[in-house]
Design a protein around this motif. Structure first.
Motif, PDB file in Angstrom:
ATOM      1  N   SER A  56       0.994  -1.094  -0.012  1.00  0.00           N
ATOM      2  CA  SER A  56      -0.074  -0.081  -0.087  1.00  0.00           C
ATOM      3  C   SER A  56       0.768   1.250   0.118  1.00  0.00           C
ATOM      4  O   SER A  56       1.858   1.311   0.629  1.00  0.00           O
ATOM      5  CB  SER A  56      -0.751   0.097   1.187  1.00  0.00           C
ATOM      6  OG  SER A  56      -1.782  -1.256   1.372  1.00  0.00           O
ATOM      7  N   LEU A  57       0.374   2.222  -0.494  1.00  0.00           N
ATOM      8  CA  LEU A  57       1.108   3.621  -0.518  1.00  0.00           C
ATOM      9  C   LEU A  57       1.009   4.229   0.810  1.00  0.00           C
ATOM     10  O   LEU A  57       0.133   3.815   1.620  1.00  0.00           O
ATOM     11  CB  LEU A  57       0.169   4.615  -1.586  1.00  0.00           C
ATOM     12  CG  LEU A  57       0.522   4.378  -3.049  1.00  0.00           C
ATOM     13  CD1 LEU A  57      -0.569   5.397  -3.666  1.00  0.00           C
ATOM     14  CD2 LEU A  57       1.893   4.580  -3.597  1.00  0.00           C
ATOM     15  N   CYS A  59       0.863   6.911   2.065  1.00  0.00           N
ATOM     16  CA  CYS A  59       0.398   8.418   1.747  1.00  0.00           C
ATOM     17  C   CYS A  59       0.482   9.467   2.700  1.00  0.00           C
ATOM     18  O   CYS A  59       1.029  10.421   2.068  1.00  0.00           O
ATOM     19  CB  CYS A  59      -1.215   8.218   1.606  1.00  0.00           C
ATOM     20  SG  CYS A  59      -1.824   7.122   0.350  1.00  0.00           S
ATOM     21  N   ARG A  75      -5.080  13.747  -2.941  1.00  0.00           N
ATOM     22  CA  ARG A  75      -5.038  12.569  -2.729  1.00  0.00           C
ATOM     23  C   ARG A  75      -6.207  12.043  -3.678  1.00  0.00           C
ATOM     24  O   ARG A  75      -7.174  12.693  -3.215  1.00  0.00           O
ATOM     25  CB  ARG A  75      -5.088  12.163  -1.376  1.00  0.00           C
ATOM     26  CG  ARG A  75      -3.586  11.855  -0.602  1.00  0.00           C
ATOM     27  CD  ARG A  75      -4.128  11.333   0.760  1.00  0.00           C
ATOM     28  NE  ARG A  75      -4.314  10.159   0.691  1.00  0.00           N
ATOM     29  CZ  ARG A  75      -4.381   9.533   1.896  1.00  0.00           C
ATOM     30  NH1 ARG A  75      -4.066  10.103   2.990  1.00  0.00           N
ATOM     31  NH2 ARG A  75      -4.832   8.271   2.004  1.00  0.00           N
ATOM     32  N   HIS A  77      -8.475   8.877  -5.698  1.00  0.00           N
ATOM     33  CA  HIS A  77      -8.697   7.145  -5.681  1.00  0.00           C
ATOM     34  C   HIS A  77      -9.281   6.809  -7.106  1.00  0.00           C
ATOM     35  O   HIS A  77     -10.163   7.671  -7.650  1.00  0.00           O
ATOM     36  CB  HIS A  77      -9.477   6.919  -4.466  1.00  0.00           C
ATOM     37  CG  HIS A  77      -9.265   5.562  -3.889  1.00  0.00           C
ATOM     38  ND1 HIS A  77      -9.776   4.446  -4.780  1.00  0.00           N
ATOM     39  CD2 HIS A  77      -8.805   4.861  -3.037  1.00  0.00           C
ATOM     40  CE1 HIS A  77      -9.342   3.318  -4.047  1.00  0.00           C
ATOM     41  NE2 HIS A  77      -8.864   3.609  -2.837  1.00  0.00           N
ATOM     42  N   ARG A  83      -8.104  -3.783  -3.212  1.00  0.00           N
ATOM     43  CA  ARG A  83      -7.121  -4.396  -4.077  1.00  0.00           C
ATOM     44  C   ARG A  83      -7.544  -5.646  -4.713  1.00  0.00           C
ATOM     45  O   ARG A  83      -7.189  -5.621  -5.967  1.00  0.00           O
ATOM     46  CB  ARG A  83      -5.954  -4.897  -3.049  1.00  0.00           C
ATOM     47  CG  ARG A  83      -4.483  -4.966  -3.747  1.00  0.00           C
ATOM     48  CD  ARG A  83      -4.081  -3.666  -4.469  1.00  0.00           C
ATOM     49  NE  ARG A  83      -2.875  -3.903  -5.024  1.00  0.00           N
ATOM     50  CZ  ARG A  83      -2.268  -2.803  -5.757  1.00  0.00           C
ATOM     51  NH1 ARG A  83      -2.989  -1.672  -5.967  1.00  0.00           N
ATOM     52  NH2 ARG A  83      -1.037  -3.089  -6.185  1.00  0.00           N
ATOM     53  N   ASP A 120       0.141   3.887  -7.320  1.00  0.00           N
ATOM     54  CA  ASP A 120       0.834   2.743  -6.709  1.00  0.00           C
ATOM     55  C   ASP A 120       0.941   1.630  -7.857  1.00  0.00           C
ATOM     56  O   ASP A 120       1.874   0.847  -7.876  1.00  0.00           O
ATOM     57  CB  ASP A 120      -0.121   2.015  -5.531  1.00  0.00           C
ATOM     58  CG  ASP A 120      -1.663   1.901  -6.001  1.00  0.00           C
ATOM     59  OD1 ASP A 120      -1.900   2.175  -7.039  1.00  0.00           O
ATOM     60  OD2 ASP A 120      -2.515   1.769  -5.333  1.00  0.00           O
ATOM     61  N   ALA A 124       3.320  -0.532  -4.790  1.00  0.00           N
ATOM     62  CA  ALA A 124       3.161   0.626  -4.246  1.00  0.00           C
ATOM     63  C   ALA A 124       4.530   0.849  -3.499  1.00  0.00           C
ATOM     64  O   ALA A 124       5.308   1.969  -3.222  1.00  0.00           O
ATOM     65  CB  ALA A 124       2.169   0.568  -3.060  1.00  0.00           C
ATOM     66  N   GLU A 156      -4.406   6.225  -5.151  1.00  0.00           N
ATOM     67  CA  GLU A 156      -4.487   4.666  -4.783  1.00  0.00           C
ATOM     68  C   GLU A 156      -5.234   3.970  -5.889  1.00  0.00           C
ATOM     69  O   GLU A 156      -6.287   4.211  -6.341  1.00  0.00           O
ATOM     70  CB  GLU A 156      -5.144   4.663  -3.473  1.00  0.00           C
ATOM     71  CG  GLU A 156      -4.309   5.506  -2.436  1.00  0.00           C
ATOM     72  CD  GLU A 156      -4.991   5.544  -1.065  1.00  0.00           C
ATOM     73  OE1 GLU A 156      -4.897   4.384  -0.187  1.00  0.00           O
ATOM     74  OE2 GLU A 156      -5.646   6.393  -0.587  1.00  0.00           O
ATOM     75  N   GLN A 157      -4.872   2.496  -6.170  1.00  0.00           N
ATOM     76  CA  GLN A 157      -5.489   1.568  -6.731  1.00  0.00           C
ATOM     77  C   GLN A 157      -5.573   1.929  -8.177  1.00  0.00           C
ATOM     78  O   GLN A 157      -6.417   2.082  -8.953  1.00  0.00           O
ATOM     79  CB  GLN A 157      -6.947   1.284  -6.374  1.00  0.00           C
ATOM     80  CG  GLN A 157      -6.962   0.808  -4.825  1.00  0.00           C
ATOM     81  CD  GLN A 157      -6.139  -0.283  -4.480  1.00  0.00           C
ATOM     82  OE1 GLN A 157      -5.318  -0.901  -5.160  1.00  0.00           O
ATOM     83  NE2 GLN A 157      -6.169  -0.628  -3.196  1.00  0.00           N
TER      84      GLN A 157
END
Length: 256
Positions: A56-57, A59, A75, A77, A83, A120, A124, A156-157
């Motif tokens: 995972s990042l 963050c 940030r 998504h 995941r 990521d 990541a 993310e993702q």
């Protein structure tokens, strides 16, 4: 007199080539099998690769480190909420979720030349370790050259194509996506940089230029940053990227 013992491991005649590569070559053999130590190393490398895919990042640490560049930070998504969904539905990793789209539309950014996206991808770990050092070089060179920068986004993702939507929403002339690459058995933390001119939803891979294997054991940070800087300059000058633009940087290096 005690007879001499036959060595447990039979050496491979190509063993000297190990100094030139991290690949698993010339491992020797025990009978008809790979030596136990090498078999265990393979299992460990496979475990590291699997861990990288599910990493995972960090963050909070990344956002804090990114503040040094004195640029707006956001940030975001993708549509993929987990995941598992990300791995099973690549298309969900290529588009932003509704809240992220709304956020970028609300900030109404002014047009700029370059947008950096940290994603990521499939490792990541690579972004956690290598993104900031590369950006330190890149952003310094770009600011010194007077090239305008968009807000930096952390997604993310996300897959590479997420950068197309982000660049379009940020009104950037080109987007640079730093992303964790698919882990190899000797490189669970390899980072790639994908650069795309006139980013827009629906572009495909022939529209991008890629710099791969960015890490100390592969393409070092400064060399990677020099290549990114060179390609950014060429893309802005020629107004194109991807298969129509070749990396002819050769021995050219950029310096501040």
């Amino acid at each position: 007199m005690t007879p001499a013992k036959t060595p447990a491991i039979t050496a491979d005649p190509w063993q000297s080539l190990q100094t030139f590569t991290d690949a698993r070559i010339a491992l020797g053999r025990t009978g008809v099998s790979v030596p136990l130590q090498e078999a265990l190393k393979f299992k460990l490398a496979h475990a590291h690769a699997r861990d990288a895919v599910y990493s995972s990042l960090d963050c909070d640490a990344l956002m804090q480190a990114l503040e040094i560049f004195q640029l707006p930070l956001y940030r975001l998504h993708s549509i993929a909420s987990t995941r598992e969904e990300y791995l099973k539905r690549p298309d969900h990793g290529r588009r932003l979720n509704t809240s992220s789209v709304t956020l970028l539309k609300e900030i109404s950014p002014s047009p700029t030349e370059v947008a950096f996206v940290l994603a990521d991808g499939l490792s990541a770990t690579a972004i956690n370790k290598h993104a900031i050092p590369v950006l330190n070089f890149c952003i310094s060179m770009l600011k010194h050259s007077g090239i305008s920068l968009a807000p930096i986004t952390l997604v993310e993702q996300a897959r590479v194509a997420t950068g197309d939507e982000i660049g379009e929403l940020l009104h950037a002339r080109l987007v640079v996506v730093l992303i964790g690459e698919r882990p190899g058995l000797t490189s669970p933390d390899s980072m790639g940089a994908y650069i795309t001119y006139a980013p827009a939803v629906g572009l495909t891979d022939e529209a991008r230029n890629c710099i791969s294997n960015i890490r100390p054991e592969g393409l070092p940070y400064k060399e990677a940053a020099d290549k990114i800087f060179y390609l950014i300059q060429e893309i802005l000058k020629r107004q194109l990227s991807g298969v129509n633009l070749k990396d002819n940087s050769g021995e050219i290096t950029a310096s501040v």
